[in-house]
Write an enzyme that holds these catalytic residues in place. Structure first.
Site, mmCIF file in Angstrom:
data_model
loop_
_atom_site.group_PDB
_atom_site.id
_atom_site.type_symbol
_atom_site.label_atom_id
_atom_site.label_comp_id
_atom_site.label_asym_id
_atom_site.label_seq_id
_atom_site.Cartn_x
_atom_site.Cartn_y
_atom_site.Cartn_z
ATOM 1 C CG HIS A 138 -5.716 -1.648 8.764
ATOM 2 N ND1 HIS A 138 -5.821 -0.279 8.936
ATOM 3 C CD2 HIS A 138 -4.404 -1.927 8.963
ATOM 4 C CE1 HIS A 138 -4.628 0.202 9.210
ATOM 5 N NE2 HIS A 138 -3.749 -0.772 9.228
ATOM 6 C CG ASP A 156 -0.250 -0.303 2.538
ATOM 7 O OD1 ASP A 156 0.996 -0.300 2.580
ATOM 8 O OD2 ASP A 156 -0.946 -0.522 3.533
ATOM 9 C CG ASN A 174 -8.673 -0.748 11.917
ATOM 10 O OD1 ASN A 174 -7.747 -1.432 11.486
ATOM 11 N ND2 ASN A 174 -9.134 0.312 11.263
ATOM 12 C CD GLU A 186 -8.734 1.554 7.651
ATOM 13 O OE1 GLU A 186 -8.517 0.618 8.454
ATOM 14 O OE2 GLU A 186 -8.259 2.691 7.813
HETATM 15 C C1 GLP Z 1 -0.464 0.741 8.655
HETATM 16 C C2 GLP Z 1 -0.185 0.000 7.342
HETATM 17 C C3 GLP Z 1 -0.320 -1.474 7.504
HETATM 18 C C4 GLP Z 1 0.382 -1.869 8.784
HETATM 19 C C5 GLP Z 1 -0.424 -1.370 9.956
HETATM 20 C C6 GLP Z 1 0.204 -1.634 11.318
HETATM 21 O O1 GLP Z 1 -1.507 1.635 8.566
HETATM 22 N N1 GLP Z 1 -0.988 0.409 6.230
HETATM 23 O O2 GLP Z 1 0.203 -2.141 6.354
HETATM 24 O O3 GLP Z 1 0.474 -3.254 8.867
HETATM 25 O O4 GLP Z 1 -0.812 -0.033 9.791
HETATM 26 O O5 GLP Z 1 1.214 -0.729 11.575
HETATM 27 P P1 GLP Z 1 2.261 -0.913 12.750
HETATM 28 O O6 GLP Z 1 3.126 -2.052 12.322
HETATM 29 O O7 GLP Z 1 3.014 0.373 12.802
HETATM 30 O O8 GLP Z 1 1.485 -1.217 13.979
#
Ligand code: GLP
Length: 247
Positions: free
Chosen positions: A144, A73, A142, A149
């Site tokens: 995702h 992404d 959440n 989402e």
């Molecule tokens: C972000 C990314 C995800 C990631 C998630 C968790 O928004 N788009 O691909 O896995 O949130 O992030 P973190 O690893 O910083 O908790």
């Protein structure tokens, strides 16, 4: 590491051990198939994994010269030069430090004039690459995956999505202010992710314990997008003790 069909859970002592186990798995996949197609993730969680991969490469223990990569992404809109862009993140944390061929690195283009066309082209590039051999995933608080989402139905292909307030809040720590967090993103769809031959999901820290339990033990529902992974043939979830506390 022996893994049976379905969703396998590995519990590491802490973040460092989680990262080492993940790096062994990724490096193992590349050793087995030097031209592997890797799906990569951003966020705080995989940073340790990338550090380990850089270390393995520097020690002469991993060769990435023939891999192809597709990132999950990217924010939209965002300039590649913006330090918060996932393009910048990947260069800083991994690509600039290993022998990857930048011609085979793919990240959704946050500068695209026509985001819908970019998404369709990205999906086509993944299909043309013969689909993803190993997809690395982090987990949003959440539920995702990528930027898919919670919703009323699972998303299919790569698309332009609106971020929820919960994700904007979770990610604002990387920006100067909440107002600077882009409100949209380009993300592989849940179907794109599910088409990967193998999935490696990482989660660490107590703040993820509840959502880890829900995505693994709860019902398969688009309200918890990661729960779709319960239906995949080959998933390895590597958790640290704190993230595994609810299982
Ligand atoms: C972000 C990314 C995800 C990631 C998630 C968790 O928004 N788009 O691909 O896995 O949130 O992030 P973190 O690893 O910083 O908790």
């Amino acid at each position: 590491m022996k893994a049976s069909v379905g969703l396998n859970i590995v519990v590491a002592e802490d973040y460092d051990e989680m990262s080492k186990i993940a790096a062994e798995l990724v490096a193992g996949a590349v050793a087995e198939k030097p031209d592997a197609v890797l799906g990569l993730a951003t966020g705080g969680t995989p940073m340790g994994l990338y550090k380990e991969l850089v270390g393995l490469h520097r020690a002469g223990a991993a060769d990435f010269s023939r891999i192809t990569t597709f990132n999950l992404d990217e924010y939209y809109p965002i300039q590649k030069t913006n330090e918060q862009s996932y393009s910048f993140f990947m260069n800083e944390n991994l690509f600039n430090h290993i022998n990857v061929d930048f011609g085979r690195v793919h990240i959704p283009d946050g500068e695209a004039k026509d985001p819908e066309a970019e998404c369709a082209a990205y999906e086509a590039r993944i299909a043309a690459g013969g689909s993803i051999d190993l997809q690395v995933l982090g987990l949003g608080v959440n539920g995702h995956i990528g930027f898919n989402e919670p919703a009323d139905c699972f998303s299919a292909a790569t698309s332009l999505v609106n971020l929820t307030q919960s994700t904007i809040d979770a990610n604002k720590r990387f920006f100067e202010s909440e107002a600077q967090v882009p409100r949209q993103a380009l993300t592989m769809g849940v179907k794109t992710i599910m088409m990967a031959r193998r999935i490696l999901m990482l989660a660490s820290g107590g703040a993820k314990a509840d959502i880890v339990r829900r995505f693994i033990r709860g019902p398969v529902t688009p309200q918890v997008p990661a729960s779709a992974l319960q239906l995949h043939r080959r998933v390895t979830v590597v958790l640290d003790r704190a993230a595994a506390a609810g299982l």
